[in-house]
Design an enzyme around this catalytic site. Structure first.
Site, PDB file in Angstrom:
ATOM      1  N   CYS A 207     -17.580   1.049 -20.745  1.00  0.00           N
ATOM      2  CA  CYS A 207     -18.570   1.464 -19.714  1.00  0.00           C
ATOM      3  C   CYS A 207     -19.726   0.096 -20.365  1.00  0.00           C
ATOM      4  CB  CYS A 207     -19.464   2.140 -19.814  1.00  0.00           C
ATOM      5  SG  CYS A 207     -18.540   3.908 -19.220  1.00  0.00           S
TER       6      CYS A 207
ATOM      7  N   CYS B  52     -19.401  -3.195 -18.166  1.00  0.00           N
ATOM      8  CA  CYS B  52     -19.649  -2.533 -16.150  1.00  0.00           C
ATOM      9  C   CYS B  52     -20.634  -3.295 -16.162  1.00  0.00           C
ATOM     10  CB  CYS B  52     -19.865  -1.195 -16.565  1.00  0.00           C
ATOM     11  SG  CYS B  52     -19.769  -0.225 -15.128  1.00  0.00           S
TER      12      CYS B  52
ATOM     13  N   CYS C   7     -13.082   0.958 -15.371  1.00  0.00           N
ATOM     14  CA  CYS C   7     -13.251   2.284 -14.814  1.00  0.00           C
ATOM     15  C   CYS C   7     -12.104   3.274 -15.185  1.00  0.00           C
ATOM     16  CB  CYS C   7     -14.423   2.537 -14.125  1.00  0.00           C
ATOM     17  SG  CYS C   7     -15.477   3.900 -13.813  1.00  0.00           S
TER      18      CYS C   7
ATOM     19  N   GLU D 183       0.987  -1.247  -0.382  1.00  0.00           N
ATOM     20  CA  GLU D 183       0.048   0.160  -0.236  1.00  0.00           C
ATOM     21  C   GLU D 183       0.897   1.800  -0.402  1.00  0.00           C
ATOM     22  OE1 GLU D 183      -2.975   0.521  -0.523  1.00  0.00           O
ATOM     23  OE2 GLU D 183      -3.405  -1.580  -0.933  1.00  0.00           O
TER      24      GLU D 183
ATOM     25  N   CYS E 109     -24.655   4.002 -12.694  1.00  0.00           N
ATOM     26  CA  CYS E 109     -24.076   5.339 -12.623  1.00  0.00           C
ATOM     27  C   CYS E 109     -24.353   6.291 -13.869  1.00  0.00           C
ATOM     28  CB  CYS E 109     -22.634   5.255 -13.986  1.00  0.00           C
ATOM     29  SG  CYS E 109     -21.295   6.358 -14.197  1.00  0.00           S
TER      30      CYS E 109
END
Length: 359
Positions: free
Chosen positions: A200, A203, A193, A38, A209
DNA sequence: AACTCGGGGGA
DNA sequence: TCCCCAGAGTT
């Protein structure tokens, strides 16, 4: 509107098929490895991080090994990744984990936030991925996904906008599979995305959305306000002895390239020669101070300014001569360079110096 | 709230 | 070229 659990369920179903399940920090997915990944992944893309991650855990395989390592070793393992404060904070945090948490990462939000280099998003990523605890994240991927899903106008780094996005992230948090949910969001943002040309039509959550419904996917999230970058210049001293060793200087503990080893730097060529007279009076007889080899300038871009470094190269200096009288200056052989933290453009210059063309 | 911190990669 | 990317610390 699709229900909260339905959103997570759809994302997880997508993740099971299309997500990334073979990242090095997933096998094994220990708190230390999740934490290290991370930190490395802050402002740095997965593809770039992977070789650095593998080299780092190979050399320093747990919190105690990291805590016990010299700072130069940690910075050398970080060299080339950038944002070196991450490495210094990581190192300090490991030492604090040994002092306060018996050599482990704490499973507690406030204790994690108290460690240097860990903010809310990174703490949430660690808690959810290492232990499956229900905490949201808000990295660049999630900001983009949520700004589109809820058609949030405004640059996502703006505090007001960021606060809205955190609130949305909270409401979408599922009750189960928190580790996978966190990874799913990042994979979803990174591979479907995406900033440009998002997929899209493929998606799994497109019917929910707002940006998609309004035909505004291409304009969200709102980009960072642009402004011209100032330009700075400096001269570098590349001093090389007859055996090919170069003189490096450890930079101050704060500011650009803090605590890294670099070439001595001066405001301009005249001050570079001044520096040489000051630190190496014995060299005045040995070399022609006024006629160094002029190397091709190094251009380097930072977030807030551009830096143009003009290297001056003196070679064949007497090997017996010792410049400087403290541990901030050091003659370094070529094969020692890999053991030190050195800024990427300086490392490039040292490994492949290029002579300036006549002008 | 604004500024400070690197480097690489894609469009 | 320009912009973005698994942000956090400092002031």
């Amino acid at each position: 509107m699709i229900a909260r659990t339905d959103y997570a369920a759809r994302l997880l179903a997508w993740f099971d098929v299309h997500g990334r399940h073979d990242l090095p920090w997933q096998h094994p997915r220990t708190p230390y490895r999740v934490w290290l990944s991370e930190i490395m992944l802050q402002q740095t893309q997965v593809r770039v991080v992977i070789p650095y991650f593998e080299r780092f855990v190979d050399a320093l395989s747990d919190v105690r090994a990291l805590a016990d390592a010299p700072q130069d070793t940690v910075l050398a393992l970080w060299s080339g990744l950038g944002y070196y404060a991450r490495a210094r904070n990581l190192h300090a945090a490991a030492q604090r984990c040994v002092e306060l948490h018996d050599g482990d990462l704490p499973r507690d939000l406030d204790a994690l936030l108290a460690l240097p280099g860990i903010g809310r998003s990174t703490a949430g990523a660690i808690l959810s991925q290492a232990w499956g605890d229900p905490f949201p994240i808000l990295d660049g991927n999630v900001k983009r996904v949520l700004a589109r899903r809820h058609a949030v106008d405004g640059w996502p780094a703006q505090p007001k906008i960021e606060k809205q996005l955190w609130a949305i992230a909270e409401t979408l948090l599922p009750d189960t599979r928190l580790a996978d949910y966190t990874q799913a969001q990042m994979d979803f943002g990174a591979t479907l995305c995406t900033r440009h040309n998002p997929a899209c039509l493929l998606c799994p959550v497109n019917e929910d959305c707002a940006a998609f419904a309004q035909g505004r996917v291409d304009e969200l999230p709102t980009p960072r306000p642009t402004k011209a970058l100032p330009e700075r210049e400096a001269s570098l001293l590349l001093l090389e002895d007859a055996k090919g060793r170069v003189l490096l200087e450890k930079r101050p503990p704060t500011g650009i390239w803090a605590a890294l080893w670099s070439l001595p730097q001066a405001e301009d060529d005249a001050r570079a020669v001044d520096w040489l007279r000051m630190h190496a009076p014995g060299l005045i007889d040995a070399v022609d101070l006024d006629t160094p080899q002029r190397l091709l300038p190094v251009q380097h871009g930072f977030t807030h300014f551009k830096l143009r470094l003009r290297p001056l190269h003196w070679s064949g200096l007497p090997a017996r001569h010792r410049v400087g009288d403290n541990d901030r200056l050091r003659w370094v052989a070529r094969d020692e360079l890999a053991t030190l933290g050195i800024p990427a453009p300086i490392r490039t210059l040292l490994l492949a110096p290029r002579i300036a063309l006549e002008d």
